[in-house]
Motif scaffolding. Structure first.
Motif, PDB file in Angstrom:
ATOM      1  N   THR A  14       0.832  -1.206   0.000  1.00 46.37           N
ATOM      2  CA  THR A  14       0.000   0.000   0.000  1.00 46.37           C
ATOM      3  C   THR A  14       0.868   1.259   0.000  1.00 46.37           C
ATOM      4  O   THR A  14       0.604   2.212  -0.744  1.00 46.37           O
ATOM      5  CB  THR A  14      -0.921  -0.001   1.234  1.00 46.37           C
ATOM      6  OG1 THR A  14      -1.769  -1.147   1.185  1.00 46.37           O
ATOM      7  CG2 THR A  14      -1.785   1.257   1.275  1.00 46.37           C
ATOM      8  N   ILE A  15       1.907   1.266   0.834  1.00 49.55           N
ATOM      9  CA  ILE A  15       2.806   2.417   0.890  1.00 49.55           C
ATOM     10  C   ILE A  15       3.537   2.573  -0.441  1.00 49.55           C
ATOM     11  O   ILE A  15       3.668   3.686  -0.970  1.00 49.55           O
ATOM     12  CB  ILE A  15       3.809   2.271   2.049  1.00 49.55           C
ATOM     13  CG1 ILE A  15       3.079   2.326   3.397  1.00 49.55           C
ATOM     14  CG2 ILE A  15       4.889   3.354   1.986  1.00 49.55           C
ATOM     15  CD1 ILE A  15       3.959   2.003   4.589  1.00 49.55           C
ATOM     16  N   ARG A  26      10.199   5.061  -2.754  1.00 49.84           N
ATOM     17  CA  ARG A  26       9.718   4.322  -1.588  1.00 49.84           C
ATOM     18  C   ARG A  26      10.560   4.607  -0.348  1.00 49.84           C
ATOM     19  O   ARG A  26      10.036   4.631   0.775  1.00 49.84           O
ATOM     20  CB  ARG A  26       9.710   2.814  -1.901  1.00 49.84           C
ATOM     21  CG  ARG A  26       9.408   1.917  -0.702  1.00 49.84           C
ATOM     22  CD  ARG A  26       8.018   2.184  -0.133  1.00 49.84           C
ATOM     23  NE  ARG A  26       7.802   1.492   1.128  1.00 49.84           N
ATOM     24  CZ  ARG A  26       8.096   2.009   2.323  1.00 49.84           C
ATOM     25  NH1 ARG A  26       8.643   3.215   2.419  1.00 49.84           N
ATOM     26  NH2 ARG A  26       7.846   1.326   3.420  1.00 49.84           N
ATOM     27  N   ASN A  27      11.859   4.840  -0.506  1.00 46.11           N
ATOM     28  CA  ASN A  27      12.718   5.048   0.663  1.00 46.11           C
ATOM     29  C   ASN A  27      12.551   6.432   1.298  1.00 46.11           C
ATOM     30  O   ASN A  27      13.215   6.756   2.284  1.00 46.11           O
ATOM     31  CB  ASN A  27      14.190   4.797   0.319  1.00 46.11           C
ATOM     32  CG  ASN A  27      14.730   5.761  -0.735  1.00 46.11           C
ATOM     33  OD1 ASN A  27      14.069   6.727  -1.112  1.00 46.11           O
ATOM     34  ND2 ASN A  27      15.936   5.488  -1.214  1.00 46.11           N
ATOM     35  N   GLU A  28      11.645   7.244   0.759  1.00 43.73           N
ATOM     36  CA  GLU A  28      11.364   8.548   1.366  1.00 43.73           C
ATOM     37  C   GLU A  28      10.367   8.441   2.511  1.00 43.73           C
ATOM     38  O   GLU A  28      10.141   9.417   3.241  1.00 43.73           O
ATOM     39  CB  GLU A  28      10.804   9.519   0.318  1.00 43.73           C
ATOM     40  CG  GLU A  28      11.794   9.903  -0.774  1.00 43.73           C
ATOM     41  CD  GLU A  28      11.160  10.825  -1.810  1.00 43.73           C
ATOM     42  OE1 GLU A  28      10.245  11.584  -1.462  1.00 43.73           O
ATOM     43  OE2 GLU A  28      11.594  10.769  -2.974  1.00 43.73           O
ATOM     44  N   VAL A  29       9.739   7.288   2.680  1.00 41.46           N
ATOM     45  CA  VAL A  29       8.680   7.128   3.684  1.00 41.46           C
ATOM     46  C   VAL A  29       9.032   5.949   4.597  1.00 41.46           C
ATOM     47  O   VAL A  29       9.215   4.829   4.132  1.00 41.46           O
ATOM     48  CB  VAL A  29       7.309   6.885   3.023  1.00 41.46           C
ATOM     49  CG1 VAL A  29       6.221   6.753   4.091  1.00 41.46           C
ATOM     50  CG2 VAL A  29       6.967   8.013   2.053  1.00 41.46           C
ATOM     51  N   ALA A 212      -1.618  11.277   3.032  1.00 42.64           N
ATOM     52  CA  ALA A 212      -0.454  11.811   3.735  1.00 42.64           C
ATOM     53  C   ALA A 212       0.807  11.716   2.884  1.00 42.64           C
ATOM     54  O   ALA A 212       1.598  12.671   2.805  1.00 42.64           O
ATOM     55  CB  ALA A 212      -0.265  11.070   5.058  1.00 42.64           C
ATOM     56  N   ILE A 213       0.999  10.582   2.237  1.00 42.17           N
ATOM     57  CA  ILE A 213       2.175  10.410   1.387  1.00 42.17           C
ATOM     58  C   ILE A 213       2.131  11.368   0.202  1.00 42.17           C
ATOM     59  O   ILE A 213       3.145  11.950  -0.193  1.00 42.17           O
ATOM     60  CB  ILE A 213       2.292   8.945   0.939  1.00 42.17           C
ATOM     61  CG1 ILE A 213       2.689   8.073   2.152  1.00 42.17           C
ATOM     62  CG2 ILE A 213       3.292   8.779  -0.205  1.00 42.17           C
ATOM     63  CD1 ILE A 213       2.614   6.588   1.903  1.00 42.17           C
ATOM     64  N   THR A 218       6.865  11.680   5.721  1.00 39.75           N
ATOM     65  CA  THR A 218       8.096  10.897   5.731  1.00 39.75           C
ATOM     66  C   THR A 218       8.017   9.747   6.733  1.00 39.75           C
ATOM     67  O   THR A 218       8.839   8.838   6.680  1.00 39.75           O
ATOM     68  CB  THR A 218       9.314  11.764   6.064  1.00 39.75           C
ATOM     69  OG1 THR A 218       9.178  12.303   7.386  1.00 39.75           O
ATOM     70  CG2 THR A 218       9.463  12.910   5.067  1.00 39.75           C
ATOM     71  N   ILE A 219       7.056   9.800   7.659  1.00 42.47           N
ATOM     72  CA  ILE A 219       6.772   8.686   8.568  1.00 42.47           C
ATOM     73  C   ILE A 219       5.264   8.485   8.588  1.00 42.47           C
ATOM     74  O   ILE A 219       4.513   9.444   8.787  1.00 42.47           O
ATOM     75  CB  ILE A 219       7.265   8.966  10.009  1.00 42.47           C
ATOM     76  CG1 ILE A 219       8.795   9.088  10.063  1.00 42.47           C
ATOM     77  CG2 ILE A 219       6.809   7.848  10.954  1.00 42.47           C
ATOM     78  CD1 ILE A 219       9.330   9.430  11.447  1.00 42.47           C
TER      79      ILE A 219
END
Length: 233
Positions: A14-15, A26-29, A212-213, A218-219
């Motif tokens: 999902t993320i 993907r590595n930003e979150v 949010a993304i 970022t978290i």
């Protein structure tokens, strides 16, 4: 594959899809697994599936869980985030046992965390909680007081101000969700424009992490979608 491992895989998908849709890597979150009310064994199961960052709301439960996780998995590093309300008499153990605190809303609490952080642990990473929807029932600093609070907290030794956190008013409409997160992002950008070295927006949970993304989280904080339904909140 365990249930928790399968759930983590689904949340990861999902993320990943939300990042692709937002044009982000993907590595930003970072996924923060909210393990409050779940036992140490559930945390260890998530660790076995590769998860390393866990969020806790209740101090004594968290301290007991940390000790048990360390006993069960002594060689595996874990990152603990405190994401619950902070009372003044709880700051010392929070400062001593957590890597991150997401819920600082008052200077007094930040000062106590700074004073009580063991120096050998290095700076405690801090997010300021903002009451982005202006709800009377919600914790968080008001938007008007945020710039001064951020300036004061950034000046404290033993803390590292990383960014902002918010839990907006619940909304099912994605446009409403994005509007709230966009307001937090605007506050974040304004502080950065003033020279603050912020890099973290802690926002988004299971029901709104896509919005949010899209707005720069970022978290993201996900609990029941990983660990299952809670017996209590």
């Amino acid at each position: 594959m365990s249930t928790i491992a399968a759930n983590l895989q689904a949340v990861e998908a999902t993320i990943g899809a939300a990042c692709t849709s937002a044009g982000r890597a993907r590595n930003e979150v970072q996924l923060l697994a909210v393990s409050k009310t779940f036992p140490a064994e559930a945390v260890v199961e998530a660790m076995a599936a590769g998860q390393r960052a866990f969020g806790e709301n209740y101090l004594q439960e968290a301290l007991d869980k940390m000790q048990e996780v360390a006993r069960l998995q002594p060689a595996t590093p874990v990152e603990w985030h405190f994401i619950g309300p902070i009372q003044s008499n709880k700051t010392r153990p929070i400062a001593a046992h957590f890597d991150w605190v997401h819920t600082v809303e008052r200077l007094k609490i930040a000062q106590r965390l700074s004073e009580q952080r063991p120096p050998e642990l290095g700076p405690l990473d801090i997010c300021l909680q903002v009451n982005i929807s202006g709800e009377a029932s919600k914790s968080g600093a008001g938007e008007d007081e945020l710039p001064e609070l951020a300036r004061q907290v950034a000046a404290l030794p033993n803390l590292r101000l990383r960014g902002l956190m918010a839990i907006p008013e619940r909304a099912n409409d994605e446009a409403q969700q994005r509007a709230a997160f966009a307001r937090l992002r605007a506050l974040f950008d304004a502080l950065r424009a003033q020279g603050m070295a912020l890099d973290t927006l802690s926002m988004g949970m299971s029901g709104d992490l896509g919005a949010a993304i899209a707005e720069g989280a970022t978290i993201v904080r996900v609990g029941s979608a990983i660990f299952g339904a809670r017996n209590y909140e």
